[in-house]
Design a protein around this motif. Sequence first.
Motif, PDB file in Angstrom:
ATOM      1  N   HIS A  59       0.648  -1.388   0.064  1.00  0.00           N
ATOM      2  CA  HIS A  59      -0.419   0.206   0.090  1.00  0.00           C
ATOM      3  C   HIS A  59       0.665   1.924   0.259  1.00  0.00           C
ATOM      4  O   HIS A  59       0.137   2.401   0.265  1.00  0.00           O
ATOM      5  CB  HIS A  59      -0.766   0.143   1.372  1.00  0.00           C
ATOM      6  CG  HIS A  59       0.254   0.741   2.679  1.00  0.00           C
ATOM      7  ND1 HIS A  59       0.054   1.770   3.236  1.00  0.00           N
ATOM      8  CD2 HIS A  59       0.409  -0.906   2.974  1.00  0.00           C
ATOM      9  CE1 HIS A  59       1.146   1.783   4.653  1.00  0.00           C
ATOM     10  NE2 HIS A  59       0.791  -0.189   4.398  1.00  0.00           N
ATOM     11  N   VAL A  60       1.693   1.120  -0.678  1.00  0.00           N
ATOM     12  CA  VAL A  60       2.976   2.323  -0.440  1.00  0.00           C
ATOM     13  C   VAL A  60       2.932   3.721  -1.436  1.00  0.00           C
ATOM     14  O   VAL A  60       2.915   2.390  -2.479  1.00  0.00           O
ATOM     15  CB  VAL A  60       4.406   1.638  -0.270  1.00  0.00           C
ATOM     16  CG1 VAL A  60       5.255   3.067   0.064  1.00  0.00           C
ATOM     17  CG2 VAL A  60       4.590   0.977   0.866  1.00  0.00           C
ATOM     18  N   PRO A  61       2.516   3.914  -1.185  1.00  0.00           N
ATOM     19  CA  PRO A  61       2.052   6.169  -2.008  1.00  0.00           C
ATOM     20  C   PRO A  61       3.768   5.988  -2.936  1.00  0.00           C
ATOM     21  O   PRO A  61       4.539   5.745  -1.856  1.00  0.00           O
ATOM     22  CB  PRO A  61       1.678   6.814  -1.330  1.00  0.00           C
ATOM     23  CG  PRO A  61       1.131   6.431  -0.224  1.00  0.00           C
ATOM     24  CD  PRO A  61       2.494   5.329   0.296  1.00  0.00           C
ATOM     25  N   GLY A  62       3.850   6.104  -3.999  1.00  0.00           N
ATOM     26  CA  GLY A  62       4.677   6.170  -5.260  1.00  0.00           C
ATOM     27  C   GLY A  62       5.633   4.646  -5.151  1.00  0.00           C
ATOM     28  O   GLY A  62       6.632   4.730  -5.881  1.00  0.00           O
ATOM     29  N   VAL A  63       5.127   3.469  -4.538  1.00  0.00           N
ATOM     30  CA  VAL A  63       6.387   2.710  -4.910  1.00  0.00           C
ATOM     31  C   VAL A  63       4.961   1.524  -5.373  1.00  0.00           C
ATOM     32  O   VAL A  63       4.935   0.593  -6.399  1.00  0.00           O
ATOM     33  CB  VAL A  63       6.876   1.716  -3.268  1.00  0.00           C
ATOM     34  CG1 VAL A  63       6.782   0.355  -3.766  1.00  0.00           C
ATOM     35  CG2 VAL A  63       7.623   3.214  -3.238  1.00  0.00           C
ATOM     36  N   ASN A  64       4.019   1.590  -4.532  1.00  0.00           N
ATOM     37  CA  ASN A  64       2.911   0.012  -5.013  1.00  0.00           C
ATOM     38  C   ASN A  64       1.398   1.049  -5.333  1.00  0.00           C
ATOM     39  O   ASN A  64       0.306   0.375  -6.460  1.00  0.00           O
ATOM     40  CB  ASN A  64       2.100  -0.337  -3.636  1.00  0.00           C
ATOM     41  CG  ASN A  64       3.508  -1.152  -3.208  1.00  0.00           C
ATOM     42  OD1 ASN A  64       3.656  -1.029  -1.963  1.00  0.00           O
ATOM     43  ND2 ASN A  64       3.627  -2.489  -3.945  1.00  0.00           N
TER      44      ASN A  64
END
Length: 124
Positions: A59-64
């Motif tokens: 759920h990581v913004p910018g990653v997922n």
Amino acid sequence: MMLALLQVLAMGLFSPEYSYVVRGATLKCSQGTDPGILNLPWCHGVYSLDKPVMNVADHVPGVNIGCFGFCKAAGGDVCVPQTFSKWTDGKHDVLIDNEHALLSRSQLVCNRSGIITIEKDGQD
């Protein structure tokens, strides 16, 4: 009694089926103007139809999760999600990298007052 039993059986038979979510799934934020795509830069080693299966910790913004166009809640700023907790309603009896598998029913809360849902699971 028989009617109640039939109602319970019908509810079980007609309940929605949920699928596993894989890299490339289409997302929607209730406060965003555009759809987003779920990404998985590093595979967990579990595949469905040759696509990596996601888990609730992805759920990581910018990653997922990328941007959703513009954010209605933030006065039209770029809609970059702020997600600090995991996806809800994963598959509790299937672990991927020690986290519950992500299902198409799962949701994610954005701290900018949006709810992120899975529109398509990515399994073409």
